[in-house]
Scaffold this motif. Structure first.
Motif, mmCIF file in Angstrom:
data_model
loop_
_atom_site.group_PDB
_atom_site.id
_atom_site.type_symbol
_atom_site.label_atom_id
_atom_site.label_comp_id
_atom_site.label_asym_id
_atom_site.label_seq_id
_atom_site.Cartn_x
_atom_site.Cartn_y
_atom_site.Cartn_z
ATOM 1 N N LYS A 2 0.788 -1.060 0.112
ATOM 2 C CA LYS A 2 0.116 -0.150 0.125
ATOM 3 C C LYS A 2 0.990 1.182 -0.201
ATOM 4 O O LYS A 2 1.898 1.222 0.707
ATOM 5 N N GLU A 3 0.503 2.375 -0.895
ATOM 6 C CA GLU A 3 1.211 3.510 -0.699
ATOM 7 C C GLU A 3 0.415 4.575 -0.153
ATOM 8 O O GLU A 3 -0.790 4.508 -0.438
ATOM 9 N N ILE A 4 0.861 5.567 0.506
ATOM 10 C CA ILE A 4 0.345 6.781 0.908
ATOM 11 C C ILE A 4 1.034 7.963 0.566
ATOM 12 O O ILE A 4 2.267 7.980 0.897
ATOM 13 N N ILE A 5 0.470 8.843 -0.153
ATOM 14 C CA ILE A 5 1.209 10.050 -0.504
ATOM 15 C C ILE A 5 0.879 11.139 0.437
ATOM 16 O O ILE A 5 -0.346 11.429 1.144
ATOM 17 N N ASP A 48 14.117 6.585 10.159
ATOM 18 C CA ASP A 48 14.084 6.464 11.689
ATOM 19 C C ASP A 48 12.591 7.255 12.022
ATOM 20 O O ASP A 48 11.846 7.836 11.450
ATOM 21 N N PRO A 49 11.904 6.367 13.192
ATOM 22 C CA PRO A 49 10.754 6.961 13.889
ATOM 23 C C PRO A 49 10.682 8.596 13.975
ATOM 24 O O PRO A 49 9.627 9.204 13.797
ATOM 25 N N GLU A 50 11.808 8.961 14.115
ATOM 26 C CA GLU A 50 11.924 10.579 14.325
ATOM 27 C C GLU A 50 11.831 11.409 13.064
ATOM 28 O O GLU A 50 11.594 12.809 13.080
ATOM 29 N N TYR A 51 11.810 10.834 11.959
ATOM 30 C CA TYR A 51 11.749 11.604 10.656
ATOM 31 C C TYR A 51 10.564 12.377 10.710
ATOM 32 O O TYR A 51 9.533 11.997 10.922
ATOM 33 N N PHE A 52 10.484 13.737 10.161
ATOM 34 C CA PHE A 52 9.433 14.657 9.916
ATOM 35 C C PHE A 52 9.189 14.407 8.402
ATOM 36 O O PHE A 52 9.758 14.738 7.435
ATOM 37 N N LEU A 53 7.894 14.090 8.352
ATOM 38 C CA LEU A 53 7.263 13.829 6.887
ATOM 39 C C LEU A 53 7.277 15.137 6.081
ATOM 40 O O LEU A 53 7.038 16.428 6.622
ATOM 41 N N VAL A 54 7.404 15.153 4.642
ATOM 42 C CA VAL A 54 7.613 16.297 3.987
ATOM 43 C C VAL A 54 6.284 16.030 3.034
ATOM 44 O O VAL A 54 5.962 14.797 2.424
ATOM 45 N N GLU A 55 5.713 17.044 2.667
ATOM 46 C CA GLU A 55 4.706 16.997 1.292
ATOM 47 C C GLU A 55 5.041 16.306 0.144
ATOM 48 O O GLU A 55 6.110 17.002 -0.258
ATOM 49 N N GLY A 56 4.532 15.321 -0.253
ATOM 50 C CA GLY A 56 5.045 14.649 -1.440
ATOM 51 C C GLY A 56 5.604 13.335 -1.142
ATOM 52 O O GLY A 56 5.921 12.838 -2.111
ATOM 53 N N ASP A 57 6.250 13.196 0.122
ATOM 54 C CA ASP A 57 6.834 11.913 0.653
ATOM 55 C C ASP A 57 5.726 10.788 -0.038
ATOM 56 O O ASP A 57 4.675 10.965 0.043
ATOM 57 N N THR A 58 6.343 9.465 -0.067
ATOM 58 C CA THR A 58 5.461 8.396 -0.230
ATOM 59 C C THR A 58 5.901 7.511 0.636
ATOM 60 O O THR A 58 6.994 6.937 0.755
ATOM 61 N N LEU A 59 4.972 6.926 1.380
ATOM 62 C CA LEU A 59 5.008 5.735 2.240
ATOM 63 C C LEU A 59 4.719 4.493 1.492
ATOM 64 O O LEU A 59 3.732 4.431 1.138
ATOM 65 N N GLN A 60 5.597 3.437 1.690
ATOM 66 C CA GLN A 60 5.559 2.206 1.220
ATOM 67 C C GLN A 60 5.205 1.406 2.262
ATOM 68 O O GLN A 60 6.081 1.339 3.198
#
Length: 297
Positions: A2-5, A48-60
């Protein structure tokens, strides 16, 4: 897989906190395990769990639909009528609700489930994501009724909070006070809170931990020793209006904490947030117990 944008509602969040809200039936320990084992990646990389998400990142997310289902519980969508929400206005960015008196705006140590915010969050499940909670930009005292603005998106919340700071949102209240007030008055001073008594006082001079306040009080009509007043807030501090009216010896009817007296039909303060103006657009409450009381005098 599953991908999340990541969009504007999800950006600027820590990865672990985002996933804990998204997988609402999981645990922090399990989230850490999925990241450590690279079951969840960001842009194809381990993070890492502490990573801050950026708009446009894709989670797989490398899990089957069945496995995903074990991490997420179904959340029911409520209609406004079921929750007894009096919605004055709604669009894609904001929701304006008319709060009744006797209802907390936000949960506290005395009440968690039966509050305006919890009702709104249930209603907005259909409009929001799993990872962003709609929030109000102001609050009203439990026994003050009237309009409360909730923002439905992260960008709207930032924008409306900025407008609040820049005083681009005008807030108007209506109240019945004791005595005959003949002239418009602007009450300026420094508000100091007594946390033990949950009460504030207004002083001419700045004191340690005090905050500047400004309140415009305009008489509309007087009869039988009472005055119907319109109040405009230039600052938004806890109990600001109630303390300002007590300061000029015109306490709000029903507000015993700030010098008012209870009358038949007014056992709590007769104070109602009846109008807000945002960028010249006006929103007005359709239910006003203050006017109702005034008409019976």
């Amino acid at each position: 897989m599953k991908e999340i944008i990541i969009g504007s509602n999800e950006k600027d969040q820590r990865l672990d906190r985002f996933l804990l809200k998204y997988f609402n039936d999981s645990t922090r320990g399990n989230i850490f395990k999925l990241l450590r084992k690279k079951v969840i990646k960001v842009n194809g990389l381990k993070k890492d769990p502490e990573y801050f998400l950026v708009e446009g990142d894709t989670l797989q997310i490398f899990l089957s639909e069945e496995s995903l289902g074990t991490l997420m519980k179904e959340e029911r969508v409520f209609e406004s009528e079921e929750l007894d929400l009096d919605i004055v206005y709604e669009d894609e960015e904001i929701l304006i609700v008319d709060k009744p008196y006797g209802l907390l705006t936000h949960p506290d140590q005395t009440e968690y489930s039966n509050t305006l915010s919890t009702k709104v969050l249930k209603y907005l499940k259909a409009y929001s994501t799993r990872t962003f909670k709609p929030a109000s930009i102001q609050r009203l005292d439990k026994n003050t009724s009237g309009l409360v603005i909730f923002c439905k998106t992260y960008d709207a919340l930032k924008q409306y909070n900025e407008w609040m700071r820049e005083r681009k949102i005008d807030k108007y209240y209506i109240a019945v006070c004791h005595g005959v007030l003949k002239e418009t008055q602007e009450i300026k001073g420094f508000l100091l809170k007594d946390s033990e008594l949950n009460k504030v006082s207004i002083h001419d001079e700045e004191l340690p931990e005090s905050k500047a306040v400004s309140t415009l009080i305009k008489p509309l009509e007087s009869k039988r020793g009472f005055t119907l007043v319109e109040i405009q807030l230039f600052t938004g501090r806890s109990h600001q209006i109630r303390a300002s009216l007590e300061l000029i010896d015109h306490s709000i009817v029903g507000d015993v904490k700030y010098g008012g007296r209870r009358l038949l039909g007014a056992t709590t303060q007769l104070l109602h947030a009846y109008k807000v103006v945002v960028n010249s657009k006006e929103y007005t409450s359709q239910k006003n117990r203050v006017f109702d009381f005034w008409d019976t005098l």
